[in-house]
Scaffold this active site. Structure first.
Site, PDB file in Angstrom:
ATOM      1  N   HIS C 257       0.742  -1.062  -0.102  1.00  0.00           N
ATOM      2  CA  HIS C 257      -0.123  -0.246   0.197  1.00  0.00           C
ATOM      3  C   HIS C 257       0.906   1.285  -0.149  1.00  0.00           C
ATOM      4  O   HIS C 257       2.146   1.316   0.764  1.00  0.00           O
ATOM      5  CB  HIS C 257      -0.840   0.060   1.239  1.00  0.00           C
ATOM      6  CG  HIS C 257      -2.151   0.924   1.218  1.00  0.00           C
ATOM      7  ND1 HIS C 257      -1.901   2.199   1.060  1.00  0.00           N
ATOM      8  CD2 HIS C 257      -3.321   0.660   1.118  1.00  0.00           C
ATOM      9  CE1 HIS C 257      -3.247   2.835   1.132  1.00  0.00           C
ATOM     10  NE2 HIS C 257      -4.087   1.936   0.946  1.00  0.00           N
ATOM     11  N   ARG C 273      -6.110   9.979  -0.629  1.00  0.00           N
ATOM     12  CA  ARG C 273      -5.907  10.406  -2.017  1.00  0.00           C
ATOM     13  C   ARG C 273      -6.943  10.660  -2.951  1.00  0.00           C
ATOM     14  O   ARG C 273      -7.385  11.291  -3.471  1.00  0.00           O
ATOM     15  CB  ARG C 273      -4.474   9.650  -2.706  1.00  0.00           C
ATOM     16  CG  ARG C 273      -3.450   9.815  -2.287  1.00  0.00           C
ATOM     17  CD  ARG C 273      -2.538   8.744  -2.700  1.00  0.00           C
ATOM     18  NE  ARG C 273      -2.731   7.295  -2.148  1.00  0.00           N
ATOM     19  CZ  ARG C 273      -2.810   6.266  -2.591  1.00  0.00           C
ATOM     20  NH1 ARG C 273      -2.655   6.037  -4.146  1.00  0.00           N
ATOM     21  NH2 ARG C 273      -3.064   5.145  -1.932  1.00  0.00           N
TER      22      ARG C 273
END
Lengths: 247, 243, 662
Positions: C257, C273
């Site tokens: 990740h 994000r």
């Protein structure tokens, strides 16, 4: 003077006891650990287990403050050990298991059994009108603000801190505690749950429920998730009073 | 939905405890202020007693009114005490648990509750004594009579303890009451709680200062006044035959 | 000797396990869940950002449907996924989320009218439709064409898990807590349950069942730094492996990740994000547009993690005593948004970093996060080789994710797989072949065997220290089987891991000799199992000479469909083996609905399969013809790759959405 301070030696006093060992009795054992940058009690306890005493028992799962496994008394106050930075504590730290829950060993407690009983007792699930629902169709609508409000109460992680922090429940273990009341408030708020006020009253309209709360607010002040417990218990108290008046 | 008959008693017990507590606390707030009239002058204090004896309504005094008021308060007091008793530690074991809990937690609101338990317990006795005297000797209230009771009848120490107990018990109780029912909690309950707590502490301080000052004044009068003429106060402005 | 009989035994009480239990209970079968921790503490709770389901309620999700979700998932998997499974999954995801909505998950909802969002560092106004008001909303996640990730703030997994566990309470599912499965009982090519150890008392119990489902999650903890909970140790995979019959698939497919905090490796959700957060380097420079001008920060996870690593290697990382890292900047989202939609992230930043993410940048770096590989199963969740053994969720490889999982597809997979596998298991239990034919002596010997192993660990003298082996394994995996891989490192890793495995047979539990609650003993037997799992990962990675999805070989940078469009299958047929046996399973191009193509990241180096071109033209021809005939998208899909008949009947209906099928 040098800016780099030499690291502190933490003195960790752990209340230890193995109920499986007939010769054991509750006693305090001291461990010394050199403090490191950004050190949490999760790191401390694992260091102790890895380097000092591999029999030390404690519970961590997510180690990120999300799952609620690692609640313990840190200097007497219930909190999640994984998100407790040692830099915020004195060099002398005492750790003890949460009271009231069944002790497994050392700092490990059996919260699961207690919480499961609570959930079953309060029936903390959606009581829908019709059982068979068609999930091919559009979902039922919900007001966005209400969804947020329900989530706010849904954030409880069943860590047991509020139970350990509650004076009432220490004296009267049959009290459902803030964790239970918060859950009832959560379902009471939820339009998908079709239980009537009277049915909720049946659940918590007595001394083991909302009327047993003495507003000591230990729950509110130790909740690691900052749930609005004080305000929700007050809300339930008013609701239950109204229900009593209505009938 | 199933409509079962619910047991309303627990709700009423809880409500009654809160309500009696509220009334008693409001009463105490007034009581101590009225009694502090002695700080202004003996005359004012005398007028206050007359007021409670109905002088300004009926043109003469009826100490029975005071008896009646004291009895009413006594009843509230007993009801409140009886209900509060449900919450008390009911055995030594329980007491030990809660003591250990509050000591360990170092949690202010829990400790405040312990103060309420202790002060409440104290008041079972000293509160009862005080209320009984007020009920049985309603006319013995006045600048000199009260002072005489404080000093010569050795009620001073009892009043001192009662004062500390009742003030802390009442204001902690009011604070707890507000949080218990969500009174004026607004959008940010934690902020209103902090404000209530500050208010509670300020009120305790103010009332203890006022109460102790009054008690001091009564003690002073009790020590310095010549009681050879009896304990009746002779007003300069109001003259009554039976007083 | 304690033996407990049941119909359906489920190992693991996370989302997948609970959903299976609830499902079989509804069908009238007995179910027992064995779990290391209370189910509500499972790692499912840590899923923050959301669950993908093509509801298409929000403005930015308009036009979304199963086809789009399918395409994203297959491209995301780098064509490693099983396309039929992916079809089944995308078809059922909307049903699963609606079911959860009815079961109590307070999904965040669409608020009609204007709202401000941050897209590509720009403030934009999105106007939500009146008719969508109050329906489940969605946010943007990496690698998706539409905003499809449904959420409850950033506690999605938590609220799903709580709703699911509560449902299990309602259905009176039996839950045996702190019971650890330590071996599977097999007889005659069929799995009959497990030997479990009570972690509180040390008691060994045999659970004998018609079917056994492993839903124990991933194996992230074979790495020294992982976002996974510390119980995600791959024990489920090891149990399957140790039967000698069951197989594991694609164990080398490990996802990193992009944004776990440094140094502790706790996750900050992709929602950061998705909601408009940026990645910055040591100069505060936003570097992702340079690498991926199109998707930027919202490229697929494997891509972002690689780009970040590349950028750090260029010397653009921020130096720290814990190694280099980059910054995640969510300050532009504003405090209100963070406190409402990214609460857990905020708490994590405050508690573990001592910073306020509304004003400070978050130190992040790519960290082990997800195991695409797992117990290889058919689409029914049943092991391809061991009858009666099922697996679902992250523990399994039925193969939805191929070589890279899309964010938001994991929790979605757990509930969809749980829902489906519960039906397949129930069907099996309803059939006469489910009746148990195992002699009690078999069960007794299984119990005895485990007891002896435990005794050996406790009584061994001059043995190996578990911690030494464990730490070394974690380091090897971290350093040599990481984001970028190469032959030299992998070979070293495999050699040393094999050595560690041999040494692990000699583990001694020092000092702590209790037969009851004993963390040292637990660590000992788990480490033995973890080493086997680590070997399957490292060995699979060594053998796979291509780069596909999250498996990225510096010495073989191209995706090689001609030679490697296949799944790695590992097994451990002989307990005395020190290396896993490896074979391969072809992924047939000829039946693909979406034939292999270019994912759209970086340079296209793909070496295509010789059948790809032909299949592509077939697919295009069919599509063209049917479109001209006015066929619906469902008919076209069915012509290309029929799958509905594989689904349980109750889940075959078409999904309703705004503007479609109502």
């Amino acid at each position: 003077m040098s800016e780099e301070k030499s690291p502190r030696t933490l003195k960790i006093d752990v209340l230890r006891y193995d109920p499986n060992d007939k010769n054991d009795f509750p006693h305090i054992e001291r461990f010394e650990v050199l403090e490191a940058d950004g050190m949490t009690l999760y790191i401390v306890l694992n260091e102790i287990r890895e380097h000092l005493d591999n029999s030390l028992m404690f519970d961590f799962v997510c180690r990120a403050g999300i799952c609620g496994s690692c609640s313990m008394l840190v200097n007497g106050r219930p909190t999640l050990a994984c998100s407790t930075l040692t830099s915020k504590l004195d060099a002398h730290i005492t750790l003890a298991p949460l009271p009231l829950f069944k002790l497994i060993k050392d700092l490990s407690i059996y919260t699961g059994e207690w919480m499961r009983y609570l959930n079953e007792h309060l029936e903390t699930w959606i009581h829908a009108k019709e059982e068979v629902l068609n999930f091919d169709k559009l979902e039922e609508r919900m007001d966005p603000a209400l969804a947020d409000e329900i989530y706010e109460l849904d954030r409880c992680v069943e860590c047991g801190c509020c139970v350990a922090g509650c004076g009432t429940i220490q004296m009267k273990p049959s009290f459902v505690g803030a964790v239970g009341l918060n859950k009832v408030a959560r379902y009471h708020l939820d339009p998908r749950d079709k239980r009537s006020d009277e049915e909720y009253y049946e659940l918590i309209g007595d001394e083991n429920g909302v009327f047993g709360c003495m507003t000591l607010l230990g729950c509110e002040d130790v909740c690691p998730k900052d749930l609005p417990l004080q305000s929700k218990i007050a809300y339930l108290r008013r609701m239950m009073m109204k229900t009593a008046l209505k009938n | 939905m199933k409509q079962e008959k619910i047991d309303k008693v627990p709700a009423w017990l809880d409500f009654t405890q809160s309500a009696t507590g509220l009334i008693l606390a409001l009463f105490i707030m007034g009581h101590i202020l009225f009694e502090a009239s002695i700080l202004v002058s003996n005359e004012l204090m005398y007028k206050v007693t007359l007021m409670f004896e109905g002088y300004y309504f009926f043109g003469e005094t009826y100490p029975g009114i005071v008896s009646f008021l004291a009895a009413a308060i006594f009843i509230l007091f007993i009801v409140h005490a009886a209900l509060a008793l449900r919450k008390f530690p009911s055995s030594y074991q329980q007491y030990k648990i809660i003591r250990e809990h509050t000591t360990r937690m170092q949690h202010e609101d829990s400790s405040l509750w312990m103060i309420q338990v202790i002060t409440g317990f104290m008041m079972f006795f000293i509160g009862s004594v005080h209320l009984y005297i007020m009920m049985s000797q309603p006319s013995n209230i006045g600048p000199y009579a009260s002072s005489h009771r404080v000093v010569a009848e050795f009620m001073g120490p009892l009043y001192f303890m009662l004062l500390l107990a009742v003030i802390s018990h009442a204001f902690i109780g009011l604070y707890r009451l507000a949080l218990k029912w969500g009174f004026m909690e607004g959008k940010h309950p934690e902020i209103s709680r902090a404000k209530f707590k500050l208010l509670m502490k300020a009120m305790i301080a103010v009332y203890i200062i006022v109460g102790l000052s009054s008690l001091g004044k009564y003690t002073y009068i009790g020590l310095t006044h010549d009681f050879s003429d009896g304990v009746k106060y002779k007003s300069q402005t109001i003259h009554m035959e039976n007083h | 000797m304690k033996i407990i009989y049941t119909d359906v035994l489920i190992i693991g009480g996370g989302l997948a396990g609970l959903r299976v239990a609830t499902g079989v209970k509804e069908r009238g079968h007995d179910a027992i869940i064995l779990t290391l921790v209370p189910p509500k503490r499972s790692h499912s709770a840590a899923a923050q950002g959301g669950m993908q389901a093509s509801l298409a309620n929000s403005k930015m999700g308009e036009g979304d449907n199963e086809d789009v979700h399918f395409g994203d998932t297959i491209r995301g998997s780098d064509w490693g996924a099983d396309q039929e499974v992916a079809r089944m999954f995308v078809h059922c995801a909307p049903k699963a989320i609606r079911e959860l909505a009815a079961w109590g998950v307070p999904w965040s909802r669409v608020q009609k009218g204007d709202r401000t969002a941050i897209i590509n560092a720009q403030k934009v106004t999105i106007t939500e439709k009146e008719e969508a008001h109050g329906l489940i909303t969605a946010r943007d996640f990496g690698g998706t064409k539409k905003w499809r990730t449904c959420y409850t703030s950033d506690g999605t997994g938590h609220s799903m898990l709580y709703a699911m566990d509560n449902k299990a309470h309602e259905k009176e599912v039996e839950i045996h807590e702190r019971m650890e499965a330590i071996s599977l009982i097999t007889d005659n090519g069929r799995c009959y349950g497990t030997v479990a150890r009570n972690l509180m008392t040390g008691e060994l119990v045999a659970y004998v069942s018609k079917t056994t489902t492993v839903a124990t999650g991933g194996y992230g903890r074979i790495y020294s730094v992982s976002t996974n909970a510390i119980i995600c140790q791959g024990i489920g995979q090891a149990l399957a492996l140790e039967t000698g019959i069951a197989t594991l698939g694609n164990m080398e497919a490990i996802q990193f990740h992009p944004t776990a905090i440094v140094p502790v490796g706790i996750l900050t959700t992709e929602g950061c994000r998705g909601d408009g957060g940026l990645l910055l380097d040591k100069d505060g420079y936003r570097f992702m547009p340079d690498y991926e001008p199109d998707k930027k920060e919202l490229a697929s996870r494997d891509v972002v993690s690689r780009r970040m690593t590349e950028h750090i290697r260029k010397g653009k990382g921020v130096k720290s005593r814990y190694g280099d890292h980059l910054w995640l900047d969510i300050t532009n989202l504003g405090r209100e948004h963070i406190e409402k939609n990214l609460r857990e992230v905020k708490e994590i930043c405050e508690n573990f970093l001592g910073i306020d993410p509304a004003v400070s940048w978050i130190p992040v770096r790519p960290t082990q996060h997800y195991s695409m590989g797992g117990i290889r199963t058919k689409y029914t969740g049943e092991s391809q080789t061991l009858k009666g053994l099922y697996s679902c969720g992250e523990a399994a490889c039925w193969d939805l994710h191929g070589f890279n999982r899309l964010g938001g597809n994991s929790v979605s997979e757990t509930v969809v797989a749980g829902m489906l596998v519960a039906e397949y298991i129930s069907n099996f239990c309803d059939s006469p072949e489910s009746s148990m034919q195992i002699h009690s002596s078999k069960i007794e010997s299984a119990l005895k065997c485990e007891k002896n192993k435990l005794e050996a660990l406790l009584t061994k003298e001059n043995g190996e220290d578990t911690y030494v082996l464990r730490r070394r394994m974690e380091e090897i995996m971290m350093d040599k089987v990481g984001i970028f891989r190469n032959e030299k490192d992998l070979q070293e890793a495999v050699d040393e891991l094999e050595e560690l495995l041999k040494r692990s047979k000699n583990i001694e539990v020092f000092r702590s000799k209790s037969r009851a609650a004993n963390p040292a003993l637990v660590n000992a037997y788990r480490t033995q199992k973890m080493l086997k799992v680590a070997l399957t990962v490292a060995y699979g990675a060594l053998l796979r000479q291509e780069s596909r999805g999250a498996h990225s070989r510096e010495d073989f940078p191209a995706r090689d469909d001609e030679n490697w469009l296949k799944r790695t299958i590992t097994s451990w047929p002989d307990a005395n083996q020190t290396m896993p046996s490896v074979s391969y399973e072809e992924i047939p191009v000829a039946t693909m609905e979406l034939p292999p193509g270019f994912r759209g990241y970086g340079q296209d180096l793909t070496k295509h399969h010789h059948e790809t071109k032909m299949r592509l033209s077939t697919v295009e021809a069919v599509q063209k013809r049917l479109e001209e005939e006015g066929a619906s998208r469902f008919e076209i899909q069915n012509a290309l790759m029929p799958y509905l008949d594989k689904l349980p009947k109750k889940y075959r209906q078409i999904n309703e959405r705004l503007g479609e099928n109502i």
